[in-house]
Design a protein around this motif. Structure first.
Motif, PDB file in Angstrom:
ATOM      1  N   THR A   1       6.569  -4.546 -10.900  1.00  0.00           N
ATOM      2  CA  THR A   1       6.402  -5.385  -9.808  1.00  0.00           C
ATOM      3  C   THR A   1       6.483  -6.839 -10.412  1.00  0.00           C
ATOM      4  N   ILE A   2       7.049  -7.708  -9.620  1.00  0.00           N
ATOM      5  CA  ILE A   2       6.949  -9.129  -9.871  1.00  0.00           C
ATOM      6  C   ILE A   2       5.881  -9.804  -8.732  1.00  0.00           C
ATOM      7  N   ASN A   3       5.201  -8.849  -7.858  1.00  0.00           N
ATOM      8  CA  ASN A   3       4.509  -9.161  -6.846  1.00  0.00           C
ATOM      9  C   ASN A   3       2.887  -9.191  -7.503  1.00  0.00           C
ATOM     10  N   ARG A   4       2.591  -9.874  -8.403  1.00  0.00           N
ATOM     11  CA  ARG A   4       1.496  -9.717  -9.266  1.00  0.00           C
ATOM     12  C   ARG A   4       0.152  -9.838  -8.404  1.00  0.00           C
TER      13      ARG A   4
ATOM     14  N   ASP B   1       0.820  -1.140   0.045  1.00  0.00           N
ATOM     15  CA  ASP B   1       0.263  -0.075   0.116  1.00  0.00           C
ATOM     16  C   ASP B   1       0.952   1.195   0.096  1.00  0.00           C
ATOM     17  N   GLU B   2       1.834   1.220   0.783  1.00  0.00           N
ATOM     18  CA  GLU B   2       2.963   2.343   0.868  1.00  0.00           C
ATOM     19  C   GLU B   2       3.425   2.688  -0.222  1.00  0.00           C
ATOM     20  N   VAL B   3       4.037   1.486  -0.996  1.00  0.00           N
ATOM     21  CA  VAL B   3       4.760   1.564  -2.450  1.00  0.00           C
ATOM     22  C   VAL B   3       3.909   2.384  -3.429  1.00  0.00           C
ATOM     23  N   LEU B   4       2.429   1.702  -3.306  1.00  0.00           N
ATOM     24  CA  LEU B   4       1.558   2.394  -4.281  1.00  0.00           C
ATOM     25  C   LEU B   4       1.311   3.967  -3.916  1.00  0.00           C
ATOM     26  N   ALA B   5       1.221   4.327  -2.821  1.00  0.00           N
ATOM     27  CA  ALA B   5       0.981   5.791  -2.297  1.00  0.00           C
ATOM     28  C   ALA B   5       2.133   6.420  -2.683  1.00  0.00           C
ATOM     29  N   PHE B   6       3.436   5.764  -2.499  1.00  0.00           N
ATOM     30  CA  PHE B   6       4.658   6.495  -2.938  1.00  0.00           C
ATOM     31  C   PHE B   6       4.674   6.946  -4.546  1.00  0.00           C
ATOM     32  N   ALA B   7       4.284   5.754  -5.287  1.00  0.00           N
ATOM     33  CA  ALA B   7       4.383   6.000  -6.630  1.00  0.00           C
ATOM     34  C   ALA B   7       3.350   7.030  -7.100  1.00  0.00           C
ATOM     35  N   ILE B   8       2.144   6.991  -6.448  1.00  0.00           N
ATOM     36  CA  ILE B   8       1.349   7.989  -6.855  1.00  0.00           C
ATOM     37  C   ILE B   8       1.707   9.571  -6.481  1.00  0.00           C
ATOM     38  N   SER B   9       2.331   9.640  -5.417  1.00  0.00           N
ATOM     39  CA  SER B   9       2.614  10.874  -4.963  1.00  0.00           C
ATOM     40  C   SER B   9       4.013  11.272  -5.835  1.00  0.00           C
TER      41      SER B   9
ATOM     42  N   ILE C   1      -2.323  -6.559  -8.288  1.00  0.00           N
ATOM     43  CA  ILE C   1      -3.664  -6.848  -8.819  1.00  0.00           C
ATOM     44  C   ILE C   1      -4.631  -6.477  -7.922  1.00  0.00           C
ATOM     45  N   ARG C   2      -4.736  -6.833  -6.916  1.00  0.00           N
ATOM     46  CA  ARG C   2      -5.577  -6.645  -5.477  1.00  0.00           C
ATOM     47  C   ARG C   2      -5.717  -4.944  -5.406  1.00  0.00           C
ATOM     48  N   LEU C   3      -4.548  -4.374  -5.438  1.00  0.00           N
ATOM     49  CA  LEU C   3      -4.571  -2.873  -4.949  1.00  0.00           C
ATOM     50  C   LEU C   3      -5.130  -2.210  -6.292  1.00  0.00           C
TER      51      LEU C   3
ATOM     52  N   ARG D   1      -7.380  -3.075  -8.208  1.00  0.00           N
ATOM     53  CA  ARG D   1      -8.968  -3.300  -8.316  1.00  0.00           C
ATOM     54  C   ARG D   1      -9.372  -2.468  -7.116  1.00  0.00           C
ATOM     55  N   GLY D   2      -8.798  -2.239  -6.067  1.00  0.00           N
ATOM     56  CA  GLY D   2      -9.373  -1.404  -5.152  1.00  0.00           C
ATOM     57  C   GLY D   2      -9.280   0.104  -5.112  1.00  0.00           C
ATOM     58  N   ASN D   3      -8.054   0.480  -6.221  1.00  0.00           N
ATOM     59  CA  ASN D   3      -7.948   1.746  -6.619  1.00  0.00           C
ATOM     60  C   ASN D   3      -7.284   1.977  -7.837  1.00  0.00           C
ATOM     61  N   SER D   4      -8.017   2.555  -8.698  1.00  0.00           N
ATOM     62  CA  SER D   4      -7.671   2.659 -10.086  1.00  0.00           C
ATOM     63  C   SER D   4      -6.927   4.095 -10.358  1.00  0.00           C
ATOM     64  N   LYS D   5      -7.054   4.621  -9.366  1.00  0.00           N
ATOM     65  CA  LYS D   5      -6.519   6.149  -9.464  1.00  0.00           C
ATOM     66  C   LYS D   5      -5.033   6.305  -9.116  1.00  0.00           C
ATOM     67  N   HIS D   6      -4.226   5.538 -10.034  1.00  0.00           N
ATOM     68  CA  HIS D   6      -2.701   5.641  -9.809  1.00  0.00           C
ATOM     69  C   HIS D   6      -2.173   5.625 -11.424  1.00  0.00           C
ATOM     70  N   PHE D   7      -0.782   5.971 -11.374  1.00  0.00           N
ATOM     71  CA  PHE D   7      -0.104   6.145 -12.911  1.00  0.00           C
ATOM     72  C   PHE D   7       0.414   5.062 -13.537  1.00  0.00           C
ATOM     73  N   GLY D   8      -0.364   3.666 -13.309  1.00  0.00           N
ATOM     74  CA  GLY D   8      -0.003   2.602 -14.013  1.00  0.00           C
ATOM     75  C   GLY D   8       0.639   1.582 -12.821  1.00  0.00           C
ATOM     76  N   ILE D   9       0.231   0.350 -12.978  1.00  0.00           N
ATOM     77  CA  ILE D   9       0.932  -0.607 -12.496  1.00  0.00           C
ATOM     78  C   ILE D   9       1.066  -1.863 -13.472  1.00  0.00           C
ATOM     79  N   ILE D  10       2.391  -1.894 -13.642  1.00  0.00           N
ATOM     80  CA  ILE D  10       2.827  -2.969 -14.589  1.00  0.00           C
ATOM     81  C   ILE D  10       3.486  -4.344 -13.685  1.00  0.00           C
ATOM     82  N   VAL D  11       2.487  -5.474 -13.687  1.00  0.00           N
ATOM     83  CA  VAL D  11       2.759  -6.628 -12.972  1.00  0.00           C
ATOM     84  C   VAL D  11       3.539  -7.574 -14.137  1.00  0.00           C
ATOM     85  N   CYS D  12       4.428  -8.207 -13.686  1.00  0.00           N
ATOM     86  CA  CYS D  12       5.302  -9.053 -14.485  1.00  0.00           C
ATOM     87  C   CYS D  12       5.611 -10.319 -14.005  1.00  0.00           C
ATOM     88  N   THR D  13       5.675 -11.394 -14.955  1.00  0.00           N
ATOM     89  CA  THR D  13       6.138 -12.766 -14.361  1.00  0.00           C
ATOM     90  C   THR D  13       7.645 -12.509 -14.662  1.00  0.00           C
TER      91      THR D  13
END
Length: 113
Positions: free
Chosen positions: A56-59, A41-49, A63-65, A67-79
């Motif tokens: 991330t590889i922490n898919r 959650d803090e990673v996402l908040a910092f990225a937004i700020s 993905i859950r974050l 779904r809960g908040n799409s007000k961000h600047f993009g999330i790239i989830v990787c294998t």
């Protein structure tokens, strides 16, 4: 050029390769956040700020974050992919194909062999 924020587990060799491709990549470690036990959650908040897209590889958690908040600047989830050059190229291709990353979840998967 994309402004990325790479989470704690994201492979640093890929960070370096993305930089050579012209991307601005800041890692959790470089931001001084890794040693505080920063939560997802803090990673996402910092990225937004910082108006950065998350790498991330922490898919599952990101993905859950998303779904809960799409007000961000993009999330790239990787294998995770041990072929660093291929990994960086696939990320570069995925983000270049998108005009806007804001609010999007982008999946970058390792190719089947």
């Amino acid at each position: 050029m994309t402004r990325f924020y790479a989470d704690e587990q994201f492979p640093f060799p890929v960070v370096e390769l993305l930089r050579t491709l012209g991307h601005d990549v800041l890692t959790v470690q470089e931001a001084g956040n890794a040693y505080q036990g920063i939560s997802d959650d803090e990673v996402l908040a910092f990225a937004i700020s910082q108006e950065r897209s998350i790498l991330t590889i922490n898919r599952d958690d990101f993905i859950r974050l998303h779904r809960g908040n799409s007000k961000h600047f993009g999330i790239i989830v990787c294998t995770n992919n041990r072929n660093w050059e291929q990994f960086a190229a696939r990320i570069d291709e995925a983000v270049t194909a998108e005009e806007i990353l804001q609010g999007k979840l982008i999946r970058v998967v390792r190719p089947a062999n």
